[in-house]
Design a protein around this motif. Structure first.
Motif, PDB file in Angstrom:
ATOM      1  N   LEU A 130     -11.018   4.563   2.840  1.00  0.00           N
ATOM      2  CA  LEU A 130     -12.387   4.791   2.379  1.00  0.00           C
ATOM      3  C   LEU A 130     -13.046   3.489   1.926  1.00  0.00           C
ATOM      4  O   LEU A 130     -14.231   3.261   2.175  1.00  0.00           O
ATOM      5  CB  LEU A 130     -12.397   5.806   1.232  1.00  0.00           C
ATOM      6  CG  LEU A 130     -12.131   7.261   1.594  1.00  0.00           C
ATOM      7  CD1 LEU A 130     -12.102   8.131   0.337  1.00  0.00           C
ATOM      8  CD2 LEU A 130     -13.166   7.797   2.575  1.00  0.00           C
ATOM      9  N   MET A 131     -12.261   2.629   1.282  1.00  0.00           N
ATOM     10  CA  MET A 131     -12.811   1.350   0.836  1.00  0.00           C
ATOM     11  C   MET A 131     -13.195   0.470   2.028  1.00  0.00           C
ATOM     12  O   MET A 131     -14.101  -0.352   1.934  1.00  0.00           O
ATOM     13  CB  MET A 131     -11.811   0.627  -0.063  1.00  0.00           C
ATOM     14  CG  MET A 131     -11.591   1.335  -1.394  1.00  0.00           C
ATOM     15  SD  MET A 131     -10.502   0.425  -2.517  1.00  0.00           S
ATOM     16  CE  MET A 131     -11.631  -0.874  -3.090  1.00  0.00           C
ATOM     17  N   ASP A 132     -12.522   0.667   3.156  1.00  0.00           N
ATOM     18  CA  ASP A 132     -12.872  -0.061   4.381  1.00  0.00           C
ATOM     19  C   ASP A 132     -14.121   0.525   5.035  1.00  0.00           C
ATOM     20  O   ASP A 132     -14.714  -0.106   5.914  1.00  0.00           O
ATOM     21  CB  ASP A 132     -11.709   0.000   5.389  1.00  0.00           C
ATOM     22  CG  ASP A 132     -10.511  -0.815   4.925  1.00  0.00           C
ATOM     23  OD1 ASP A 132     -10.705  -1.760   4.143  1.00  0.00           O
ATOM     24  OD2 ASP A 132      -9.378  -0.499   5.345  1.00  0.00           O
ATOM     25  N   HIS A 133     -14.478   1.730   4.629  1.00  0.00           N
ATOM     26  CA  HIS A 133     -15.589   2.446   5.256  1.00  0.00           C
ATOM     27  C   HIS A 133     -16.915   1.732   5.047  1.00  0.00           C
ATOM     28  O   HIS A 133     -17.802   1.786   5.903  1.00  0.00           O
ATOM     29  CB  HIS A 133     -15.648   3.866   4.703  1.00  0.00           C
ATOM     30  CG  HIS A 133     -16.605   4.770   5.399  1.00  0.00           C
ATOM     31  ND1 HIS A 133     -17.950   4.808   5.088  1.00  0.00           N
ATOM     32  CD2 HIS A 133     -16.428   5.661   6.404  1.00  0.00           C
ATOM     33  CE1 HIS A 133     -18.546   5.699   5.864  1.00  0.00           C
ATOM     34  NE2 HIS A 133     -17.652   6.237   6.663  1.00  0.00           N
ATOM     35  N   GLY A 134     -17.072   1.074   3.905  1.00  0.00           N
ATOM     36  CA  GLY A 134     -18.290   0.319   3.647  1.00  0.00           C
ATOM     37  C   GLY A 134     -19.255   0.984   2.695  1.00  0.00           C
ATOM     38  O   GLY A 134     -20.039   0.305   2.023  1.00  0.00           O
ATOM     39  N   ARG A 135     -19.225   2.305   2.609  1.00  0.00           N
ATOM     40  CA  ARG A 135     -20.147   3.000   1.708  1.00  0.00           C
ATOM     41  C   ARG A 135     -19.426   3.676   0.547  1.00  0.00           C
ATOM     42  O   ARG A 135     -20.049   4.348  -0.263  1.00  0.00           O
ATOM     43  CB  ARG A 135     -20.980   4.018   2.497  1.00  0.00           C
ATOM     44  CG  ARG A 135     -21.981   3.337   3.404  1.00  0.00           C
ATOM     45  CD  ARG A 135     -22.960   4.297   4.051  1.00  0.00           C
ATOM     46  NE  ARG A 135     -22.323   5.109   5.094  1.00  0.00           N
ATOM     47  CZ  ARG A 135     -22.009   6.383   4.956  1.00  0.00           C
ATOM     48  NH1 ARG A 135     -22.228   7.017   3.818  1.00  0.00           N
ATOM     49  NH2 ARG A 135     -21.458   7.033   5.952  1.00  0.00           N
ATOM     50  N   PRO A 158     -13.435  -4.369  -6.844  1.00  0.00           N
ATOM     51  CA  PRO A 158     -12.893  -3.778  -5.622  1.00  0.00           C
ATOM     52  C   PRO A 158     -11.668  -4.503  -5.059  1.00  0.00           C
ATOM     53  O   PRO A 158     -10.710  -3.853  -4.618  1.00  0.00           O
ATOM     54  CB  PRO A 158     -14.078  -3.845  -4.651  1.00  0.00           C
ATOM     55  CG  PRO A 158     -15.273  -3.745  -5.545  1.00  0.00           C
ATOM     56  CD  PRO A 158     -14.909  -4.523  -6.775  1.00  0.00           C
ATOM     57  N   ALA A 159     -11.664  -5.834  -5.085  1.00  0.00           N
ATOM     58  CA  ALA A 159     -10.513  -6.573  -4.542  1.00  0.00           C
ATOM     59  C   ALA A 159      -9.259  -6.306  -5.366  1.00  0.00           C
ATOM     60  O   ALA A 159      -8.170  -6.077  -4.815  1.00  0.00           O
ATOM     61  CB  ALA A 159     -10.821  -8.065  -4.505  1.00  0.00           C
ATOM     62  N   ALA A 160      -9.397  -6.335  -6.696  1.00  0.00           N
ATOM     63  CA  ALA A 160      -8.253  -6.066  -7.566  1.00  0.00           C
ATOM     64  C   ALA A 160      -7.823  -4.609  -7.466  1.00  0.00           C
ATOM     65  O   ALA A 160      -6.625  -4.289  -7.550  1.00  0.00           O
ATOM     66  CB  ALA A 160      -8.600  -6.414  -9.010  1.00  0.00           C
ATOM     67  N   THR A 161      -8.779  -3.718  -7.271  1.00  0.00           N
ATOM     68  CA  THR A 161      -8.453  -2.300  -7.075  1.00  0.00           C
ATOM     69  C   THR A 161      -7.629  -2.116  -5.811  1.00  0.00           C
ATOM     70  O   THR A 161      -6.637  -1.378  -5.793  1.00  0.00           O
ATOM     71  CB  THR A 161      -9.745  -1.463  -6.996  1.00  0.00           C
ATOM     72  OG1 THR A 161     -10.414  -1.507  -8.257  1.00  0.00           O
ATOM     73  CG2 THR A 161      -9.446  -0.020  -6.644  1.00  0.00           C
ATOM     74  N   ARG A 162      -8.016  -2.817  -4.764  1.00  0.00           N
ATOM     75  CA  ARG A 162      -7.272  -2.736  -3.506  1.00  0.00           C
ATOM     76  C   ARG A 162      -5.833  -3.216  -3.700  1.00  0.00           C
ATOM     77  O   ARG A 162      -4.885  -2.597  -3.200  1.00  0.00           O
ATOM     78  CB  ARG A 162      -7.985  -3.558  -2.430  1.00  0.00           C
ATOM     79  CG  ARG A 162      -7.394  -3.420  -1.037  1.00  0.00           C
ATOM     80  CD  ARG A 162      -8.134  -4.335  -0.072  1.00  0.00           C
ATOM     81  NE  ARG A 162      -9.524  -3.922   0.073  1.00  0.00           N
ATOM     82  CZ  ARG A 162      -9.923  -2.994   0.927  1.00  0.00           C
ATOM     83  NH1 ARG A 162      -9.028  -2.384   1.693  1.00  0.00           N
ATOM     84  NH2 ARG A 162     -11.193  -2.674   1.008  1.00  0.00           N
ATOM     85  N   ARG A 163      -5.663  -4.317  -4.425  1.00  0.00           N
ATOM     86  CA  ARG A 163      -4.310  -4.841  -4.663  1.00  0.00           C
ATOM     87  C   ARG A 163      -3.481  -3.840  -5.471  1.00  0.00           C
ATOM     88  O   ARG A 163      -2.290  -3.637  -5.191  1.00  0.00           O
ATOM     89  CB  ARG A 163      -4.384  -6.188  -5.398  1.00  0.00           C
ATOM     90  CG  ARG A 163      -4.920  -7.334  -4.542  1.00  0.00           C
ATOM     91  CD  ARG A 163      -4.651  -8.680  -5.197  1.00  0.00           C
ATOM     92  NE  ARG A 163      -5.382  -8.832  -6.470  1.00  0.00           N
ATOM     93  CZ  ARG A 163      -6.599  -9.339  -6.549  1.00  0.00           C
ATOM     94  NH1 ARG A 163      -7.248  -9.733  -5.444  1.00  0.00           N
ATOM     95  NH2 ARG A 163      -7.192  -9.463  -7.731  1.00  0.00           N
ATOM     96  N   LEU A 176       1.174   2.043  -3.708  1.00  0.00           N
ATOM     97  CA  LEU A 176       1.634   2.556  -2.427  1.00  0.00           C
ATOM     98  C   LEU A 176       3.096   2.180  -2.177  1.00  0.00           C
ATOM     99  O   LEU A 176       3.869   2.990  -1.642  1.00  0.00           O
ATOM    100  CB  LEU A 176       0.712   2.035  -1.315  1.00  0.00           C
ATOM    101  CG  LEU A 176       0.696   2.753   0.022  1.00  0.00           C
ATOM    102  CD1 LEU A 176      -0.627   2.457   0.736  1.00  0.00           C
ATOM    103  CD2 LEU A 176       1.843   2.375   0.918  1.00  0.00           C
ATOM    104  N   ARG A 177       3.461   0.985  -2.592  1.00  0.00           N
ATOM    105  CA  ARG A 177       4.846   0.514  -2.362  1.00  0.00           C
ATOM    106  C   ARG A 177       5.856   1.255  -3.223  1.00  0.00           C
ATOM    107  O   ARG A 177       7.065   1.159  -2.960  1.00  0.00           O
ATOM    108  CB  ARG A 177       4.917  -0.992  -2.615  1.00  0.00           C
ATOM    109  CG  ARG A 177       4.333  -1.831  -1.464  1.00  0.00           C
ATOM    110  CD  ARG A 177       4.710  -3.304  -1.626  1.00  0.00           C
ATOM    111  NE  ARG A 177       3.947  -3.932  -2.721  1.00  0.00           N
ATOM    112  CZ  ARG A 177       2.786  -4.518  -2.551  1.00  0.00           C
ATOM    113  NH1 ARG A 177       2.231  -4.564  -1.330  1.00  0.00           N
ATOM    114  NH2 ARG A 177       2.150  -5.077  -3.560  1.00  0.00           N
ATOM    115  N   THR A 178       5.410   1.952  -4.262  1.00  0.00           N
ATOM    116  CA  THR A 178       6.352   2.699  -5.103  1.00  0.00           C
ATOM    117  C   THR A 178       6.789   3.992  -4.426  1.00  0.00           C
ATOM    118  O   THR A 178       7.713   4.658  -4.916  1.00  0.00           O
ATOM    119  CB  THR A 178       5.729   3.034  -6.474  1.00  0.00           C
ATOM    120  OG1 THR A 178       4.634   3.948  -6.296  1.00  0.00           O
ATOM    121  CG2 THR A 178       5.249   1.757  -7.165  1.00  0.00           C
TER     122      THR A 178
END
Length: 312
Positions: free
Chosen positions: A222-227, A295-300, A306-308
């Motif tokens: 969704l974050m890649d979606h742009g909106r 947003p960048a820190a949220t993505r990280r 996800l890795r957990t």
């Protein structure tokens, strides 16, 4: 039940807001609340009445209506007939252009909603909220316990729905309703979503590890979606103040339609239309958004979470 919990002065009190004034906080449970389309029509009529320097009791006396009828029309709980609109337009000395706009707005308010096939299974208060979602150009949301319905991946949504009322067939219909709601919002290029995701809602598993894995991947997509603009509210950050509680704010792209705020509860919903109360929620949401991860820190952080969850 649609119950007024508070009021910021009656319509004829002289209070005014960005759209000519609004008041009230409603707890919505088992009755249909005003749809956004009916609210828009009511606000148009209220604006014309005030321009004509008339109070509701003046209109009631001249048209031999009850004040209650006028109030219900202006608050969107009653859809006026064509003859009602003609009488109101004449009384308010509406121009030809204004009268046409009223007719168009009434036609939209009378159109069958896309969720009609699910009317027997969805809660009326949810339909009111979705009507605002349909009309809004921007949705701002913070949910402290579970993810907003527009952010939920299929398995996550199905798991939550399965915990509610009814049997498996009802749960499937409710899921189809949510899926269609997501599809319509995502495909509308004129809409944007600004969400603050509470870290607690991600750390508390909903279902299996596979479900959460799918959910984290869905949020990243969704974050890649742009909106879809997402920020994460960290539990360990003392600057993150979440007292606002569950809040969704709908912003509309027309001057006559002020923002509306909703708080979805376990067995109903609270709708805020009072100008000051909505404004305070906007301010608190904006402050929470600023204090949350960018947003960048949220993505990280999402990648870390996800890795957990090991992939099978």
């Amino acid at each position: 039940m649609v119950k007024d919990l508070a009021s910021a002065g009656g319509d004829d009190s002289g209070a005014s807001g960005p759209a000519g004034g609004r008041s009230g906080v409603r707890f919505l449970h088992s009755e249909a609340a005003p749809s956004a389309q009916r609210l828009r029509l009511g606000l148009l009529l209220r604006g014309l009445r005030r321009r004509a320097d008339l109070m509701q009791k003046d209109v009631a006396r001249r048209l031999k209506w009850s004040e209650s009828k006028i109030s219900r029309i202006e608050t969107g709980t009653f859809n006026p007939k064509a003859v009602d609109l003609e009488q109101l337009a004449a009384l308010y000395a509406a121009s030809c252009e204004e009268s046409e706009r009223l007719r168009e707005s009434a036609a939209h308010a009378n159109e069958p909603a896309w969720w009609q096939p699910w009317k027997g299974v969805s809660h009326p208060y949810l339909e009111a909220m979705v009507s605002c979602e349909d009309l809004a150009v921007r949705v701002r949301s913070y949910e402290p316990q579970i993810l907003n319905g527009l952010l939920q991946a299929p398995a996550y949504a199905r798991e939550l729905i399965s915990r509610g009322r009814g049997d498996q067939d009802l749960h499937e219909q409710l899921w189809q309703f949510r899926a269609e709601r997501q599809r319509r919002f995502t495909q509308d290029a004129g809409k944007s979503f600004f969400g603050v995701v509470d870290e607690a809602s991600l750390l508390r598993p909903v279902g299996t590890a596979a479900i959460m894995l799918e959910q984290f991947e869905h949020l990243l997509q969704l974050m890649d979606h742009g909106r879809f603009h997402l920020r994460l509210a960290e539990q360990s950050n003392p600057r993150v103040h979440t007292e606002i509680g569950p809040t969704t704010i709908f912003d509309f792209d027309e001057p006559m339609m002020p923002s509306v705020a909703y708080a979805e509860l376990f067995d109903g919903s609270v709708a805020y239309q009072d100008t000051d109360m909505v404004d305070r929620r906007m301010q608190k949401f904006d402050a929470l958004q600023v204090a949350s991860l960018n947003p960048a820190a949220t993505r990280r952080r999402l990648h870390d979470l996800l890795r957990t969850y090991p992939r099978s």
